[in-house]
Design a protein around this motif. Structure first.
Motif, PDB file in Angstrom:
ATOM      1  N   THR A  16      86.481  25.789  16.069  1.00  0.00           N
ATOM      2  CA  THR A  16      87.911  24.711  15.083  1.00  0.00           C
ATOM      3  C   THR A  16      87.716  23.313  14.658  1.00  0.00           C
ATOM      4  OG1 THR A  16      89.158  26.015  16.024  1.00  0.00           O
ATOM      5  CG2 THR A  16      90.555  24.020  15.327  1.00  0.00           C
ATOM      6  N   GLU A  73     101.832  27.633  13.035  1.00  0.00           N
ATOM      7  CA  GLU A  73     100.193  27.651  13.440  1.00  0.00           C
ATOM      8  C   GLU A  73     101.244  29.348  14.261  1.00  0.00           C
ATOM      9  OE1 GLU A  73      99.673  25.974  17.058  1.00  0.00           O
ATOM     10  OE2 GLU A  73      97.724  25.574  15.781  1.00  0.00           O
ATOM     11  N   ASN A  75      94.548  31.892  11.572  1.00  0.00           N
ATOM     12  CA  ASN A  75      95.336  30.108  11.790  1.00  0.00           C
ATOM     13  C   ASN A  75      93.879  29.358  12.468  1.00  0.00           C
ATOM     14  OD1 ASN A  75      97.431  30.523  11.834  1.00  0.00           O
ATOM     15  ND2 ASN A  75      98.051  30.206  14.608  1.00  0.00           N
ATOM     16  N   PHE A  89     101.351  22.312   9.684  1.00  0.00           N
ATOM     17  CA  PHE A  89     101.284  23.379  10.012  1.00  0.00           C
ATOM     18  C   PHE A  89     101.886  24.362  10.822  1.00  0.00           C
ATOM     19  CE2 PHE A  89      97.570  26.582  11.229  1.00  0.00           C
ATOM     20  CZ  PHE A  89      97.504  27.239  10.726  1.00  0.00           C
ATOM     21  N   ASP A 145      89.931  22.274   5.932  1.00  0.00           N
ATOM     22  CA  ASP A 145      89.308  20.575   6.152  1.00  0.00           C
ATOM     23  C   ASP A 145      88.156  20.730   5.297  1.00  0.00           C
ATOM     24  OD1 ASP A 145      88.333  19.520   8.297  1.00  0.00           O
ATOM     25  OD2 ASP A 145      86.631  20.244   8.139  1.00  0.00           O
ATOM     26  N   THR A 194      92.868  29.185   8.327  1.00  0.00           N
ATOM     27  CA  THR A 194      92.730  27.733   7.178  1.00  0.00           C
ATOM     28  C   THR A 194      92.689  26.983   7.763  1.00  0.00           C
ATOM     29  OG1 THR A 194      94.573  29.781   7.417  1.00  0.00           O
ATOM     30  CG2 THR A 194      95.472  27.589   7.258  1.00  0.00           C
ATOM     31  N   ARG A 195      92.254  26.170   8.774  1.00  0.00           N
ATOM     32  CA  ARG A 195      92.084  25.030   8.984  1.00  0.00           C
ATOM     33  C   ARG A 195      90.439  24.212   8.684  1.00  0.00           C
ATOM     34  NH1 ARG A 195      95.119  22.330  12.610  1.00  0.00           N
ATOM     35  NH2 ARG A 195      96.520  22.811  13.647  1.00  0.00           N
ATOM     36  N   ARG A 196      89.595  25.530   8.750  1.00  0.00           N
ATOM     37  CA  ARG A 196      88.593  25.326   8.595  1.00  0.00           C
ATOM     38  C   ARG A 196      88.335  25.248   6.270  1.00  0.00           C
ATOM     39  NH1 ARG A 196      84.094  28.350  11.417  1.00  0.00           N
ATOM     40  NH2 ARG A 196      83.528  28.854   9.390  1.00  0.00           N
ATOM     41  N   GLU A 212      93.343  17.930   6.192  1.00  0.00           N
ATOM     42  CA  GLU A 212      94.191  18.011   7.954  1.00  0.00           C
ATOM     43  C   GLU A 212      95.117  18.586   8.122  1.00  0.00           C
ATOM     44  OE1 GLU A 212      94.308  14.935  11.733  1.00  0.00           O
ATOM     45  OE2 GLU A 212      93.393  14.627   9.476  1.00  0.00           O
ATOM     46  N   LEU A 213      94.947  19.459   8.773  1.00  0.00           N
ATOM     47  CA  LEU A 213      96.740  20.089   9.406  1.00  0.00           C
ATOM     48  C   LEU A 213      96.781  19.312  10.912  1.00  0.00           C
ATOM     49  CD1 LEU A 213      95.568  23.796   8.139  1.00  0.00           C
ATOM     50  CD2 LEU A 213      96.888  21.661   6.836  1.00  0.00           C
TER      51      LEU A 213
END
Length: 413
Positions: free
Chosen positions: A160, A173, A185, A171, A193, A188-190, A198-199
């Motif tokens: 992550t 989750e 999830n 965001f 990013d 999505t963050r990756r 930034e989430l």
């Protein structure tokens, strides 16, 4: 269609709403052509037009029976009929009103009461649900085939991102997604990013409210909604750009917050602001295609089939966005011949109506696999887990596919 409200409905918000919605229906029957349960059962009362007539009878004070309850229970709330309706009838809102009336007038059998209570008090609680999933996975070899299908093997977590960016978005989750498929999830963050976003996921935010609302637990569902608004509001005041949804079912519900809290003197204005900020990934990422394409390293052309969830295409009215985005990333995307029809997941429907849900799923899987994909992708955890239980082809969230295609130079694993 004219409606004469019974005394118990006169002067109430539900009564006013029901009268206005029913008044738009001209009983043309177009909705029956796209209703999944009508197609399976062939009963007028198991289609939108028939259910509207049943609700009209209820709000006019006519007797409400167990049979009425069964016909309303069988509705998937897929909202395909709303997409089809030429008169703009807001059927799902009317159905919610009808279901709440039924719950006050018809006592369910004990088995149903226990099941619905368990779903409403257990599934939305992330920690309880996650713990149960872990126990279920340990016991998986000893479970029946049906239960094993509902108990997917745990995922190996992907790294992550922990970077910080000037651009920040909230965001959600979710409640079941982190337990069933946590890498959605993470993916999505990756991806965000990699795009310099930034989430932020406040720990106090939880279930979007859909589970309890669909089970006619209005007060508890509204409590879920207010809790989320309270968790997000400090960040809204700080100027976050958006509230990101990667589960279309959650997105469809959050976009109803303004309607659901329209009479709340404390939360109505806040709810409307939340709705304005809420974006499904399919709405957000197309604006970043030019930045995303150079990060894609996969040299081979992928062949996938997309299952558009009802909450995306009928609930949020987002159509073609996922397919367009993936095609812009040089992915061959196909859609099944029955793309407009529900797969049978529909929140808790696959648990409360397993026979109908299985029929719909089997039909959907056959249509998806007829396109001969190497991968089936969707946009909602309910659809993904429901289809995966019967599909020979892997089923994943489309954001996981995009994450897979990110440059290896960007991620060191």
């Amino acid at each position: 269609m004219q409606t004469e409200l019974a005394d118990f409905m006169v002067g109430t918000q539900d009564g006013d709403d029901a009268q206005a919605i029913i008044g738009k229906c001209v009983h043309c029957g177009f909705c029956t052509a796209t209703c999944p349960t009508y197609q399976l059962l062939g009963d007028e009362l198991d289609g939108p037009r028939g259910r509207i007539y049943l609700i009209k009878q209820m709000v006019e004070g006519q007797p409400v029976t167990r049979e009425t309850q069964l016909h309303l229970d069988r509705c998937l709330t897929c909202r395909n009929c709303e997409t089809t309706c030429p008169s703009g009838v807001q059927y799902s809102r009317l159905l919610d009103i009808g279901r709440r009336i039924v719950e006050t007038k018809v006592e369910r059998p004990m088995k149903e009461r226990v099941l619905r209570y368990s779903l409403a008090h257990f599934v939305p609680e992330r920690r309880l649900f996650s713990a149960a999933m872990e126990l279920g996975r340990l016991a998986r070899p000893f479970l029946s085939a049906n239960l094993q299908a509902k108990m997917p093997v745990g995922q190996v977590p992907r790294p992550t991102p922990i970077g910080h960016h000037a651009r920040k978005m909230l965001f959600l989750e979710g409640c079941v997604q982190p337990a069933i498929s946590p890498n959605i999830n993470v993916a999505t963050r990756r991806v965000l990013d990699a795009l310099g976003i930034e989430l932020i996921a406040p720990a106090s935010a939880g279930c979007c409210g859909a589970i309890r609302l669909h089970l006619s637990n209005l007060d508890s569902g509204l409590d879920d909604i207010r809790r989320n608004i309270d968790a997000w509001w400090p960040y809204v005041e700080q100027g976050v750009d958006a509230i990101v949804m990667n589960a279309s079912g959650c997105g469809a519900t959050v976009k109803e917050y303004g309607h659901l809290l329209r009479d709340d003197p404390v939360y109505a204005e806040k709810a409307n602001r939340i709705v304005a900020l809420t974006k499904d990934l399919a709405e957000l990422l197309p604006g970043y295609v030019d930045k995303l394409r150079p990060l894609i390293a996969s040299p081979e052309r992928r062949h996938v089939t997309f299952h558009p969830p009802c909450t995306l295409q009928h609930g949020q009215q987002i159509k073609g966005a996922v397919e367009g985005l993936l095609r812009s990333l040089d992915i061959d995307v196909r859609v099944p011949s029955d793309a407009h029809l529900c797969c049978g997941s529909a929140g808790t429907y696959s648990i409360s109506q397993p026979a109908l849900a299985s029929q719909l799923r089997n039909n959907k899987v056959a249509a998806l696999e007829a396109t001969e994909p190497e991968l089936i992708v969707s946009a909602n955890i309910g659809c993904i887990s429901h289809l995966a239980a019967a599909s020979k082809t892997p089923v994943r969230h489309w954001i996981e596919l995009v994450d897979d295609m990110l440059s290896r130079a960007h991620w060191v694993e």
